[in-house]
Design a protein around this motif. Sequence first.
Motif, PDB file in Angstrom:
ATOM      1  N   ASP A 131      12.037   4.796   1.847  1.00 39.05           N
ATOM      2  CA  ASP A 131      11.856   5.345   0.496  1.00 39.05           C
ATOM      3  C   ASP A 131      11.512   6.831   0.551  1.00 39.05           C
ATOM      4  OD1 ASP A 131      12.428   2.977  -0.757  1.00 39.05           O
ATOM      5  OD2 ASP A 131      10.343   2.349  -0.945  1.00 39.05           O
ATOM      6  N   SER A 132      10.726   7.235   1.534  1.00 42.91           N
ATOM      7  CA  SER A 132      10.360   8.644   1.647  1.00 42.91           C
ATOM      8  C   SER A 132      11.583   9.492   1.983  1.00 42.91           C
ATOM      9  CB  SER A 132       9.270   8.834   2.710  1.00 42.91           C
ATOM     10  OG  SER A 132       9.704   8.393   3.979  1.00 42.91           O
ATOM     11  N   ASN A 135      13.658   9.791  -1.137  1.00 43.92           N
ATOM     12  CA  ASN A 135      13.042  10.753  -2.063  1.00 43.92           C
ATOM     13  C   ASN A 135      13.390  12.181  -1.677  1.00 43.92           C
ATOM     14  OD1 ASN A 135      11.812   8.893  -3.730  1.00 43.92           O
ATOM     15  ND2 ASN A 135       9.859   8.940  -2.664  1.00 43.92           N
ATOM     16  N   ARG A 136      13.367  12.484  -0.372  1.00 44.23           N
ATOM     17  CA  ARG A 136      13.691  13.839   0.082  1.00 44.23           C
ATOM     18  C   ARG A 136      15.159  14.170  -0.213  1.00 44.23           C
ATOM     19  NH1 ARG A 136       9.176  12.459   1.163  1.00 44.23           N
ATOM     20  NH2 ARG A 136       9.118  12.825  -1.058  1.00 44.23           N
ATOM     21  N   SER A 139      15.562  14.806  -3.957  1.00 46.70           N
ATOM     22  CA  SER A 139      14.960  16.091  -4.276  1.00 46.70           C
ATOM     23  C   SER A 139      15.877  17.243  -3.873  1.00 46.70           C
ATOM     24  CB  SER A 139      13.609  16.218  -3.563  1.00 46.70           C
ATOM     25  OG  SER A 139      13.025  17.479  -3.801  1.00 46.70           O
ATOM     26  N   GLN A 163      11.252   9.143  -8.555  1.00 46.45           N
ATOM     27  CA  GLN A 163      10.743   9.120  -7.196  1.00 46.45           C
ATOM     28  C   GLN A 163      10.267   7.713  -6.844  1.00 46.45           C
ATOM     29  OE1 GLN A 163       9.693  11.948  -4.687  1.00 46.45           O
ATOM     30  NE2 GLN A 163      11.690  12.428  -5.567  1.00 46.45           N
ATOM     31  N   ARG A 164      10.603   7.260  -5.660  1.00 43.64           N
ATOM     32  CA  ARG A 164      10.177   5.945  -5.210  1.00 43.64           C
ATOM     33  C   ARG A 164       8.753   5.999  -4.665  1.00 43.64           C
ATOM     34  NH1 ARG A 164      15.392   2.965  -2.511  1.00 43.64           N
ATOM     35  NH2 ARG A 164      16.937   3.690  -4.024  1.00 43.64           N
ATOM     36  N   GLU A 166       6.222   5.646  -2.075  1.00 40.17           N
ATOM     37  CA  GLU A 166       6.336   5.655  -0.624  1.00 40.17           C
ATOM     38  C   GLU A 166       5.238   4.814   0.023  1.00 40.17           C
ATOM     39  OE1 GLU A 166       6.615   9.648   0.810  1.00 40.17           O
ATOM     40  OE2 GLU A 166       8.104  10.222  -0.698  1.00 40.17           O
TER      41      GLU A 166
END
Length: 347
Positions: A131-132, A135-136, A139, A163-164, A166
């Motif tokens: 998930d992180s 998200n990146r 973004s 955004q998920r 994290e």
Amino acid sequence: MATHELPRGIRKRGAKYFVDVTHQGKRKTATVATLHEAMAKKSELTEALTTGKEIKATRANAAGWTLQQALDKVLSLPKPEGWRGCSYEKQATLNVQDAIKFMGPDVKLEAINRDLIDAWLHDCEARSNSDSTINRKVSALSKVLKLAIEYGGLDALPKMPMQRKERVSRIRFITKDEETALYQFFIQIGRDDMAAFVMVLIETGMRRGELMNLRPVDVDLKSGVIMVYGTEGKGTKNGKIRSVAMTKACRGALQDRMTGATCFDLSVSDVRHLWDRARMHLGLADDNDFVLHVCRHTCASRLVKAGVSLPTVQQWLGHSSITTTMRYAHLYPQDIMNAAKALEGEG
């Protein structure tokens, strides 16, 4: 284009894509050449069915930028508008290139809608992206699209995913026994430079790139202070310059490395290869958290456990926000410990 599950209402028909949209008993279909055209056509047909109005005109920027052109624009500009020269330039570029690889090299910005973005993220999940990481990637894509709007390459930003949340992962740090074993292994294989490199990482909490670009002129052995300028003098990760105090161990590791252009003549591949060999030797090859960045976690953990205040730890590590430093607060909850002592005093 990566293999993925096609969105509802779109299916392959030979080498092309068939779009089939139904709303309240009414149906519209179309056949197009590419997936991103199919996504755009699906949105167009859905709007036509729900509003009752035929959409005959395309958007004003139908001949606008491709996603690659938008990425090139971001890379041509310095902060705060673009990524040129930023410490995260390489990773942000890779994130957008991942979208280009999935959507196609010639995808136009006006064809990028929520359906296409969701299909890309579904493919990311299929490749086990966390998930992180997702998200990146979102973004980075959002940054590129917003800049394109500023320069006339796109009319409006498509609806972007939220955004998920994290996962809060366990903070891995190096034990004293593991630290000793690391040094002994590197010395045993004749890589004293790597032993010193890891020691400085642990003693200072510097990032790998910061230490790889550390120059003798940045080290003041007499005062015991290191000036951290980051990657190739372009600043640290948050674009700032900071100073770090040296421990005796750190000073000893650096004092014989003050003659070259940089203190350590190690490449990224050298460091990665030697670290992986050490992991194997220590029996930690399957410990996914035992990466080189664990040296930075170790420094932070030891500072917090020693009772150093979080604002000081933030300054030491160069965190732009205290929120990042707060990840280590649970290691030594000083206020809670003081509260317990106060209760004991009342007894």
